[in-house]
Design a protein around this motif. Structure first.
Motif, PDB file in Angstrom:
ATOM      1  N   PHE A  91      23.974  54.923  19.905  1.00 30.64           N
ATOM      2  CA  PHE A  91      24.498  56.300  20.166  1.00 30.64           C
ATOM      3  C   PHE A  91      25.497  56.692  19.285  1.00 30.64           C
ATOM      4  CE2 PHE A  91      26.152  59.490  22.916  1.00 30.64           C
ATOM      5  CZ  PHE A  91      25.211  59.757  23.805  1.00 30.64           C
ATOM      6  N   PRO A  92      25.273  58.260  18.965  1.00 34.80           N
ATOM      7  CA  PRO A  92      26.287  58.585  17.928  1.00 34.80           C
ATOM      8  C   PRO A  92      27.789  58.816  18.318  1.00 34.80           C
ATOM      9  CG  PRO A  92      24.621  60.389  18.742  1.00 34.80           C
ATOM     10  CD  PRO A  92      24.441  59.137  19.469  1.00 34.80           C
ATOM     11  N   VAL A  93      28.449  57.881  18.655  1.00 33.64           N
ATOM     12  CA  VAL A  93      29.722  57.913  19.002  1.00 33.64           C
ATOM     13  C   VAL A  93      30.521  57.106  18.106  1.00 33.64           C
ATOM     14  CG1 VAL A  93      29.719  58.997  21.357  1.00 33.64           C
ATOM     15  CG2 VAL A  93      29.515  56.483  20.839  1.00 33.64           C
ATOM     16  N   MET A 101      36.821  58.307  25.598  1.00 33.59           N
ATOM     17  CA  MET A 101      36.280  58.391  27.088  1.00 33.59           C
ATOM     18  C   MET A 101      37.273  57.772  28.041  1.00 33.59           C
ATOM     19  SD  MET A 101      32.483  57.503  26.034  1.00 33.59           S
ATOM     20  CE  MET A 101      31.442  58.411  24.850  1.00 33.59           C
ATOM     21  N   TYR A 104      38.967  60.616  29.869  1.00 36.43           N
ATOM     22  CA  TYR A 104      38.159  61.451  30.642  1.00 36.43           C
ATOM     23  C   TYR A 104      38.514  61.806  32.023  1.00 36.43           C
ATOM     24  CZ  TYR A 104      34.767  62.277  26.647  1.00 36.43           C
ATOM     25  OH  TYR A 104      34.151  62.539  25.474  1.00 36.43           O
ATOM     26  N   TRP A 110      37.663  71.260  32.223  1.00 35.83           N
ATOM     27  CA  TRP A 110      37.448  72.073  31.029  1.00 35.83           C
ATOM     28  C   TRP A 110      38.566  71.542  29.698  1.00 35.83           C
ATOM     29  CZ3 TRP A 110      33.320  73.855  32.415  1.00 35.83           C
ATOM     30  CH2 TRP A 110      33.178  74.375  33.786  1.00 35.83           C
TER      31      TRP A 110
ATOM     32  N   LEU B 166      29.755  73.749  28.234  1.00 32.41           N
ATOM     33  CA  LEU B 166      30.858  73.255  29.154  1.00 32.41           C
ATOM     34  C   LEU B 166      30.938  72.018  29.603  1.00 32.41           C
ATOM     35  CD1 LEU B 166      30.599  76.699  31.534  1.00 32.41           C
ATOM     36  CD2 LEU B 166      32.557  76.034  29.697  1.00 32.41           C
ATOM     37  N   PHE B 167      30.023  71.350  29.832  1.00 39.25           N
ATOM     38  CA  PHE B 167      30.071  69.878  30.532  1.00 39.25           C
ATOM     39  C   PHE B 167      29.740  69.151  29.142  1.00 39.25           C
ATOM     40  CE2 PHE B 167      28.985  72.849  34.137  1.00 39.25           C
ATOM     41  CZ  PHE B 167      30.073  72.236  34.673  1.00 39.25           C
ATOM     42  N   ARG B 169      31.554  66.964  27.384  1.00 39.12           N
ATOM     43  CA  ARG B 169      31.827  65.709  27.413  1.00 39.12           C
ATOM     44  C   ARG B 169      31.067  64.734  28.589  1.00 39.12           C
ATOM     45  NH1 ARG B 169      37.356  67.470  27.566  1.00 39.12           N
ATOM     46  NH2 ARG B 169      37.434  67.278  29.774  1.00 39.12           N
ATOM     47  N   TYR B 170      30.992  65.479  29.686  1.00 38.12           N
ATOM     48  CA  TYR B 170      30.433  64.814  30.844  1.00 38.12           C
ATOM     49  C   TYR B 170      28.954  64.382  30.529  1.00 38.12           C
ATOM     50  CZ  TYR B 170      34.494  66.182  32.875  1.00 38.12           C
ATOM     51  OH  TYR B 170      35.894  66.403  33.021  1.00 38.12           O
ATOM     52  N   LYS B 172      28.064  63.763  27.584  1.00 35.73           N
ATOM     53  CA  LYS B 172      28.110  62.527  26.564  1.00 35.73           C
ATOM     54  C   LYS B 172      28.417  61.417  27.222  1.00 35.73           C
ATOM     55  CE  LYS B 172      31.754  61.880  23.155  1.00 35.73           C
ATOM     56  NZ  LYS B 172      32.741  62.367  22.200  1.00 35.73           N
ATOM     57  N   ILE B 173      29.420  61.293  27.994  1.00 34.20           N
ATOM     58  CA  ILE B 173      29.700  59.970  28.589  1.00 34.20           C
ATOM     59  C   ILE B 173      28.637  59.339  29.697  1.00 34.20           C
ATOM     60  CG2 ILE B 173      31.106  60.687  30.580  1.00 34.20           C
ATOM     61  CD1 ILE B 173      32.981  58.532  29.975  1.00 34.20           C
ATOM     62  N   PRO B 187      30.216  62.509  38.750  1.00 35.01           N
ATOM     63  CA  PRO B 187      28.866  62.340  39.706  1.00 35.01           C
ATOM     64  C   PRO B 187      27.548  62.189  38.734  1.00 35.01           C
ATOM     65  CG  PRO B 187      29.792  64.564  39.572  1.00 35.01           C
ATOM     66  CD  PRO B 187      30.857  63.599  38.907  1.00 35.01           C
ATOM     67  N   PHE B 191      24.907  64.843  37.146  1.00 37.68           N
ATOM     68  CA  PHE B 191      24.605  65.539  35.810  1.00 37.68           C
ATOM     69  C   PHE B 191      23.165  65.155  35.379  1.00 37.68           C
ATOM     70  CE2 PHE B 191      29.329  65.964  35.617  1.00 37.68           C
ATOM     71  CZ  PHE B 191      29.201  66.824  35.006  1.00 37.68           C
ATOM     72  N   LEU B 233      28.142  62.939  17.813  1.00 38.50           N
ATOM     73  CA  LEU B 233      27.229  63.750  18.822  1.00 38.50           C
ATOM     74  C   LEU B 233      27.443  65.236  18.461  1.00 38.50           C
ATOM     75  CD1 LEU B 233      25.014  63.721  21.033  1.00 38.50           C
ATOM     76  CD2 LEU B 233      26.692  63.549  22.577  1.00 38.50           C
ATOM     77  N   GLU B 234      28.836  65.737  18.492  1.00 39.96           N
ATOM     78  CA  GLU B 234      29.304  67.084  18.083  1.00 39.96           C
ATOM     79  C   GLU B 234      28.485  67.356  16.880  1.00 39.96           C
ATOM     80  OE1 GLU B 234      30.947  64.592  18.820  1.00 39.96           O
ATOM     81  OE2 GLU B 234      32.817  64.986  19.882  1.00 39.96           O
TER      82      GLU B 234
END
Ligand code: ATP
Ligand code: MG
Lengths: 249, 493
Positions: A91-93, A101, A104, A110, B166-167, B169-170, B172-173, B187, B191, B233-234
């Motif tokens: 995974f590209p991280v 993370m 998070y 936001w 908007l989401f 990050r979510y 991604k994780i 959740p 997603f 990822l970005e």
């Protein structure tokens, strides 16, 4: 006694994947700030017990309380480093992304990570001695290094309870001492630590309290209480010699 | 000039071309961004499934409006129908995978072909009511894109793109580590559904441009191209968007020049673009990989070079080295480059080992002599000792050598009487092993004396005529030979 003096309370827990339960009628309590080791042979249900403490597996009966509240209502209070990461290593991280993370859960929907978040992440990577690898893609690390990154992520979560499933498996002496330092530091900060451990030779030295598990909970308490000949020989059938040595030494 | 104009500028003056470019780019960019998550979640097959399944929905929507309201080819109803059939397919895939032992990939295969077949049967049975050009769905028509399709894809794209941004990050994780995501209260399942919904939407809107068969390419090819170029990822998403756009741009020109179907040209261009990146990507590309392999110098050769340089007291040229170590000039160049990069040697035409290089040379020498001692002990005839040890010295894992050395009882010399250099696995060495350190600071690793020299001191040591003098914090301490022999030091790196 107020129940929330305990970080974790497990009562009459039974979990089964098939006809034969993996855990049967397990009850114990872990006090805040304790460093607890879980020991037992392969397939004893150690990982299952961890997942039950996180509310990840379905319980047949029994309850798990975290700071006095049912585990289902306490998402985010426990940070967990699994035995084998099931993540996609391609995974590209980067290492820093993964550690971030951990934040998070604190960011809200936001908001972007703030400077404070970045500092926390840096500190956690520093603690596990992975600062030099921040920009490295997560798959391009050794197994022990990956384990440490996930530990940094768990620390970054800022959780009061930390569950580690075999953090010492397959790591070299230097990593082992690095992980021990991290445990000591976390304990100093008042974090409750529960660690699955395989090596009986070091278990009594590393932990305040041990849980000896093989489907049932055979013993719980300070290492010298748990390390008794008849208990160990019953749980680890056939490998008696090792224990006689251990008990003598 | 004229030809260039006809080739590049002329198409840009045509309305149909511009429309295709605008509509296509919007869809391709969003497809590519979404596609990054699709390939990372290994869902590529799902895009294919959705695009096929929607045919049933298109047919059903058409039929419904025609039979109930008597409206012919109601675009809105066909769109809604295709979304419904896409969702039903996704639901059935998940359902079958969950309740049975059939895995998700097989489940996808069953469900989408089933729904697709239902669509084909529907369209042919009600052939006299439904006037759908199936070819249109299969091939798409990017150059004849309707205003309605254009508006719909613009809206869909904007919606999907905002959800993903908007989401971000979510997404991604939950793609990277769903277990952890769940443990902090995200959740995960929700997603997953939202994301599948986004994929369905974007697939449905892309089908009108490139068709059922090619849409999965638009979803994954630009994303896969970007994946070869970055570890974040970005960045992957940004690059994918760029490749999505260039696929449309390049593809459209291609279709005009070759006078071919638009969708085909777009995907052909995207694929060529992928292959080009696959060849040329700096890290994960084939060319880079090949180059790396070609430039690699075997560790054995490196070690032999170090050993041969150590033998010569003064700086050496390439030719001096090749006298001892046989190799092609190109490998020689690469080897020297490696040595210099690693800080083992320095120089441009005439090379010299650095301190690090000389410690390394001693380590190799020790390995050689320890092996010789060991072989001698094992009863290997003296005449073969050197040759065998020369092979074995490349097994010079520090700890193993120290272990064998210990088992041999720490001999001072090897069977030929040559001194075994006192260098150790922690990088330290005894001063008697190495000369020319007097102008450098060293750290004391072990010492056995009651004088004021302790482990961890940073000192400078000078060999004088009547012994050794240690300069520490401005003062000087004299040591005897035996004290120095029992002491080990390390260069500050
Ligand atoms: N997902 C699963 N489905 C079915 N059975 C399972 C599953 N996970 C574990 N088991 C079974 O439950 C029992 C306990 O497994 P668990 O992973 O908790 O053991 P463990 O003590 O962590 O072992 P190890 O030391 O090998 O990590 C084992 O008999 C195992 O086969
Ligand atoms: Mg386990």
């Amino acid at each position: 006694m107020v129940s929330s003096d305990y970080a974790i309370q497990v009562r009459n827990l039974t979990v089964s994947y098939g006809p034969k339960p993996a855990l049967l009628d397990v009850s114990f309590m872990i006090q805040k700030g304790e460093l607890v080791g879980i020991i037992g042979p392969n397939g004893a249900g150690k990982s299952t017990l961890m997942k039950a403490m996180l509310g990840f597996v379905k319980r047949d009966i029994g309850e798990v309380l975290v700071f006095g509240k049912p585990v289902e209502q306490t998402r985010g209070m426990i940070a967990y480093v699994p035995q084998r990461g099931t993540v996609d290593w391609d995974f590209p991280v980067t290492v820093a992304d993964v550690a971030m993370m951990g934040r998070y859960g604190h960011l809200g929907w936001w908001r972007n990570p703030s400077k404070a978040d970045v500092e926390i992440v840096d500190k956690c990577l520093e603690m596990v001695r992975m600062s030099d690898f921040k920009k490295r893609q997560i798959g391009q690390l050794s197994g022990g290094q990956q384990q440490r990154v996930f530990m940094a992520r768990a620390l970054a979560q800022g959780a009061q309870i930390l569950l580690l499933d075999e953090p010492f498996a397959g790591v070299d002496a230097a990593t082992e001492s690095a992980i021990l330092d991290v445990l000591a530091e976390a304990k100093k900060a008042g974090i409750t630590l529960v660690v699955v451990h395989h090596d009986l030779a070091t278990a009594s030295e590393y932990f305040d309290k041990l849980l000896l598990v093989k489907q049932r909970l055979y013993a719980a308490g300070p290492p010298d209480l748990v390390f008794r000949q008849e208990l160990l020989s019953e749980v680890y059938e056939g490998r008696l010699k090792v224990f006689t040595d251990l008990l003598k030494g | 000039m004229d030809t260039l104009y006809t080739l590049f500028i002329d198409p840009l003056t045509k309305i149909y071309f511009l429309k295709a470019l605008a509509g296509g780019s919007i869809v391709a960019i969003v497809c590519a961004v979404t596609g990054c998550l699709v390939i990372l979640q290994r869902m590529a097959f799902l895009g294919d499934a959705l695009s096929h399944a929607m045919i049933a929905g298109v047919g059903a929507g058409y039929l419904f409006m025609k039979l109930v309201f008597g409206v012919e080819a109601a675009a809105g109803a066909m769109l809604v129908g295709s979304l419904i059939s896409a969702f039903i397919t996704v639901f059935m895939i998940g359902f079958v995978a969950k309740v049975s032992r059939i895995k998700e990939d097989a489940s996808i295969g069953i469900m989408y072909t089933g729904v697709f077949a239902a669509g084909v049967v529907l369209v042919s049975v009600f052939g006299k009511y439904i006037h759908i050009d199936l070819m249109h769905f299969i091939m798409g028509d990017i150059l004849g894109i309707s205003d309605f399709d254009m508006v719909v894809s613009a809206i869909v794209s904007a919606a999907v793109l905002s959800v993903i941004i908007l989401f971000f990050r979510y997404f991604k994780i939950t793609s990277f580590d769903p277990v952890m995501a769940a443990s902090i209260g995200i959740p995960v399942l929700l997603f997953k559904y939202v994301f599948t919904g986004c994929v369905s939407l974007i697939v449905v809107s892309a089908v009108s441009m490139v068709g059922v068969i090619l849409v999965v390419g638009l979803l994954i090819t630009p994303a896969a191209t970007a994946y070869l170029l970055t570890d974040r990822l970005e960045k992957m998403m940004a690059l994918a968007a760029l490749f999505g756009f260039t696929s449309i741009l390049g593809g459209l020109y291609l279709s005009v020049w070759l006078n071919s179907a638009g969708g085909g040209a777009v995907m052909l261009f995207a694929t060529l673009q992928f292959l080009a990146v696959l060849m040329l990507a700096p890290r994960y590309g084939l060319l880079a990989d090949w180059q790396r392999r070609r430039n690699m110098v075997p560790q054995q050769v490196i070690e032999d070079i170090i050993a041969s340089m150590f033998k010569s007291a003064k700086p050496v040229a390439d030719t001096d080295i090749t006298k001892y170590v046989e190799m092609k000039p190109k490998m020689m160049r690469n080897a020297m480059k490696y040595l210099i990069e690693e800080g083992l040697a320095s120089g441009t035409d005439m090379y010299e080992l650095t301190d690090k290089g000389r410690t390394e040379a001693l380590r190799l020498k020790k390995a050689h002599r320890v092996w010789e001692t060991y072989l001698h002990y094992m009863g290997v005839p003296d005449s073969e000792l050197h040759e065998k040890a020369h092979v074995l010295e490349h097994y010079n894992d520090l700890e193993s050598i120290d272990y064998i050395y210990e088992k041999m009882g720490y001999p001072d010399t090897d069977p030929h009487g040559a001194k075994i250099p006192p260098v150790y696995s922690d990088g330290s060495f005894c001063l008697t092993a190495l000369y020319g350190f007097s102008d450098k600071d060293v750290e004391i690793v072990s010492v056995d004396t009651d004088k004021d020299v302790a482990v961890g001191d940073i000192v400078r040591i000078i060999h004088t005529d009547d012994g050794w003098s240690v300069q520490k914090d401005g003062g000087t301490i004299d040591l005897t030979d035996s004290e120095v022999e029992s002491m080990t030091v390390r260069f500050l790196s």
